[in-house]
Enzyme design. Structure first.
Site, PDB file in Angstrom:
ATOM      1  N   ASP A  37      -0.895  -6.415  31.666  1.00 20.55           N
ATOM      2  CA  ASP A  37      -2.317  -6.309  31.341  1.00 20.55           C
ATOM      3  C   ASP A  37      -2.494  -6.807  29.909  1.00 20.55           C
ATOM      4  O   ASP A  37      -2.063  -6.143  28.955  1.00 20.55           O
ATOM      5  CB  ASP A  37      -2.780  -4.857  31.482  1.00 20.55           C
ATOM      6  CG  ASP A  37      -4.283  -4.685  31.271  1.00 20.55           C
ATOM      7  OD1 ASP A  37      -4.931  -5.650  30.808  1.00 20.55           O
ATOM      8  OD2 ASP A  37      -4.792  -3.587  31.556  1.00 20.55           O
ATOM      9  N   TYR A  62      -9.485 -13.785  29.253  1.00 22.72           N
ATOM     10  CA  TYR A  62     -10.849 -13.259  29.293  1.00 22.72           C
ATOM     11  C   TYR A  62     -11.770 -14.473  29.278  1.00 22.72           C
ATOM     12  O   TYR A  62     -11.777 -15.236  28.308  1.00 22.72           O
ATOM     13  CB  TYR A  62     -11.093 -12.369  28.080  1.00 22.72           C
ATOM     14  CG  TYR A  62     -12.473 -11.743  28.005  1.00 22.72           C
ATOM     15  CD1 TYR A  62     -12.650 -10.387  28.243  1.00 22.72           C
ATOM     16  CD2 TYR A  62     -13.597 -12.497  27.666  1.00 22.72           C
ATOM     17  CE1 TYR A  62     -13.901  -9.789  28.156  1.00 22.72           C
ATOM     18  CE2 TYR A  62     -14.849 -11.921  27.596  1.00 22.72           C
ATOM     19  CZ  TYR A  62     -14.998 -10.565  27.825  1.00 22.72           C
ATOM     20  OH  TYR A  62     -16.243  -9.981  27.760  1.00 22.72           O
ATOM     21  N   ASP A 103     -11.999 -26.271  26.050  1.00 22.85           N
ATOM     22  CA  ASP A 103     -12.811 -27.194  25.264  1.00 22.85           C
ATOM     23  C   ASP A 103     -13.740 -26.459  24.302  1.00 22.85           C
ATOM     24  O   ASP A 103     -14.250 -27.047  23.350  1.00 22.85           O
ATOM     25  CB  ASP A 103     -13.633 -28.096  26.188  1.00 22.85           C
ATOM     26  CG  ASP A 103     -14.514 -27.311  27.154  1.00 22.85           C
ATOM     27  OD1 ASP A 103     -14.120 -26.192  27.561  1.00 22.85           O
ATOM     28  OD2 ASP A 103     -15.593 -27.812  27.541  1.00 22.85           O
ATOM     29  N   TYR A 126     -15.938 -16.346  22.574  1.00 20.60           N
ATOM     30  CA  TYR A 126     -14.949 -16.807  23.545  1.00 20.60           C
ATOM     31  C   TYR A 126     -14.106 -17.935  22.959  1.00 20.60           C
ATOM     32  O   TYR A 126     -12.869 -17.881  22.973  1.00 20.60           O
ATOM     33  CB  TYR A 126     -15.638 -17.266  24.833  1.00 20.60           C
ATOM     34  CG  TYR A 126     -14.720 -18.017  25.756  1.00 20.60           C
ATOM     35  CD1 TYR A 126     -13.698 -17.356  26.434  1.00 20.60           C
ATOM     36  CD2 TYR A 126     -14.854 -19.397  25.943  1.00 20.60           C
ATOM     37  CE1 TYR A 126     -12.827 -18.044  27.274  1.00 20.60           C
ATOM     38  CE2 TYR A 126     -13.999 -20.090  26.787  1.00 20.60           C
ATOM     39  CZ  TYR A 126     -12.989 -19.413  27.442  1.00 20.60           C
ATOM     40  OH  TYR A 126     -12.128 -20.098  28.269  1.00 20.60           O
ATOM     41  N   LYS A 130     -10.069 -17.897  21.990  1.00 16.68           N
ATOM     42  CA  LYS A 130      -9.100 -18.833  22.569  1.00 16.68           C
ATOM     43  C   LYS A 130      -8.397 -19.637  21.476  1.00 16.68           C
ATOM     44  O   LYS A 130      -7.202 -19.928  21.586  1.00 16.68           O
ATOM     45  CB  LYS A 130      -9.793 -19.764  23.563  1.00 16.68           C
ATOM     46  CG  LYS A 130     -10.280 -19.073  24.834  1.00 16.68           C
ATOM     47  CD  LYS A 130      -9.127 -18.515  25.667  1.00 16.68           C
ATOM     48  CE  LYS A 130      -8.320 -19.596  26.329  1.00 16.68           C
ATOM     49  NZ  LYS A 130      -7.224 -19.046  27.177  1.00 16.68           N
TER      50      LYS A 130
END
Length: 302
Positions: A37, A62, A103, A126, A130
């Site tokens: 997890d 996520y 991207d 987000y 990343k």
């Protein structure tokens, strides 16, 4: 070669499991919650080490772009801390890690396709999470491939292709943003590229071209153009169809900002690994046809 993939439900994980079926000398194992997890980083290393992989594909993430604006701590826990733990586990075993990124690490202001050396500038949580994940992976394991991809769709999970087909079954017209540009990318193609690269890495212990790569479908379009091709293909197979009405980003407000142009160049990946994705329309047709006709019949008629 034993390939361990993080996540069981994601589009790339599902595509890899399917692509690996029947391939001699290849075993693909997907591990996910509760054993692994990413929101609980303490679970990651033990789960991966126990699987004893020859290579790790870090595909779990996520991905709720708008929801991330309200859940930044969770987004960073999964996409940054968790991703770093995956790479750390691979490093502990002395094996490479192939990590999927996005991207959305770019702001979309460039008037041509982004290359790997372009400056990053994510617009939202987000993309920032990343990008932090990329940095954590690179720091934890020098033997890494970070693959930035975009606009991912497949026969699995939730994605734009499935949404367009569902909406077309219920309405005559769909409003779709026409001023955001990118590269539609099939997860089936991503899986094929990963297996191709993994075979090279496994066969060449002295491989020295680790780093960041862009990996997207060949060609570019905007969201409304993508939608039209999906629905025209659907109509050709007697599936649902609707008119597509172009709208501007400002007419479809979202919590998270999207890059206006997140086109990526995959030239570096093609040069290094000798693999190029099919033209995006071709791959889209394959997925739409499969969704409408069904996997068994598709295998017979393809």
């Amino acid at each position: 070669m034993r390939l361990v993939v993080t996540g069981r439900e994601g589009q790339v994980a599902a595509s890899l499991l399917e692509a690996g079926q029947g391939r001699a000398g290849l075993e693909i194992i997907a591990i996910g919650r509760p054993e692994l997890d990413l929101a609980r980083p303490d679970t990651v290393i033990d789960a991966i080490v126990a699987a004893q992989p020859d290579m790790v594909v870090s595909a779990a993430a996520y991905t709720a772009v708008d929801q991330a604006e309200d859940e930044p701590d969770l987004a960073f826990a999964v996409n940054a801390t968790g991703a770093g733990k995956v790479a750390q586990a691979a490093a502990r075993l002395g094996v490479p890690v192939i990590h999927l990124s996005t991207d959305y690490v770019f702001d979309g202001s460039k008037d041509s396709a982004y290359v790997e050396t372009d400056a990053t500038a994510p617009l939202g949580v987000y993309g920032a999470s990343k990008l932090a994940g990329e940095q954590a992976v690179a720091a934890a394991n020098p033997r890494h491939l970070i693959l930035r991809t975009a606009w991912v769709y497949s026969p699995f999970g939730r994605n734009f292709v499935k949404t367009m087909l569902r909406l077309a079954a219920d309405r005559d017209e769909i409003a779709v943003v026409a001023d955001q540009w990118g590269n539609p990318t099939s997860a089936l193609d991503i899986a094929d590229a990963i297996l191709h690269a993994a075979a090279m890495l496994h066969g060449d212990k002295r491989f020295g071209a680790f780093g960041i790569y862009h990996l997207v479908g060949t060609g570019e379009t905007n969201w409304s153009g993508f939608a039209r091709h999906i629905l025209d293909t659907s109509q050709a197979f007697d599936g649902p169809w609707a008119r597509v009405r172009d709208i501007a980003t400002m007419d479809y407000p979202t919590k998270a900002r999207r890059p206006a142009s997140s086109r990526l160049s995959s030239a570096k990946f093609a040069s290094t690994f000798g693999w190029t994705a099919p033209e995006w329309r071709q791959s889209t047709e394959k997925v739409v046809r499969r969704l409408l006709i069904g996997g068994t019949r598709l295998a017979v008629t393809a």
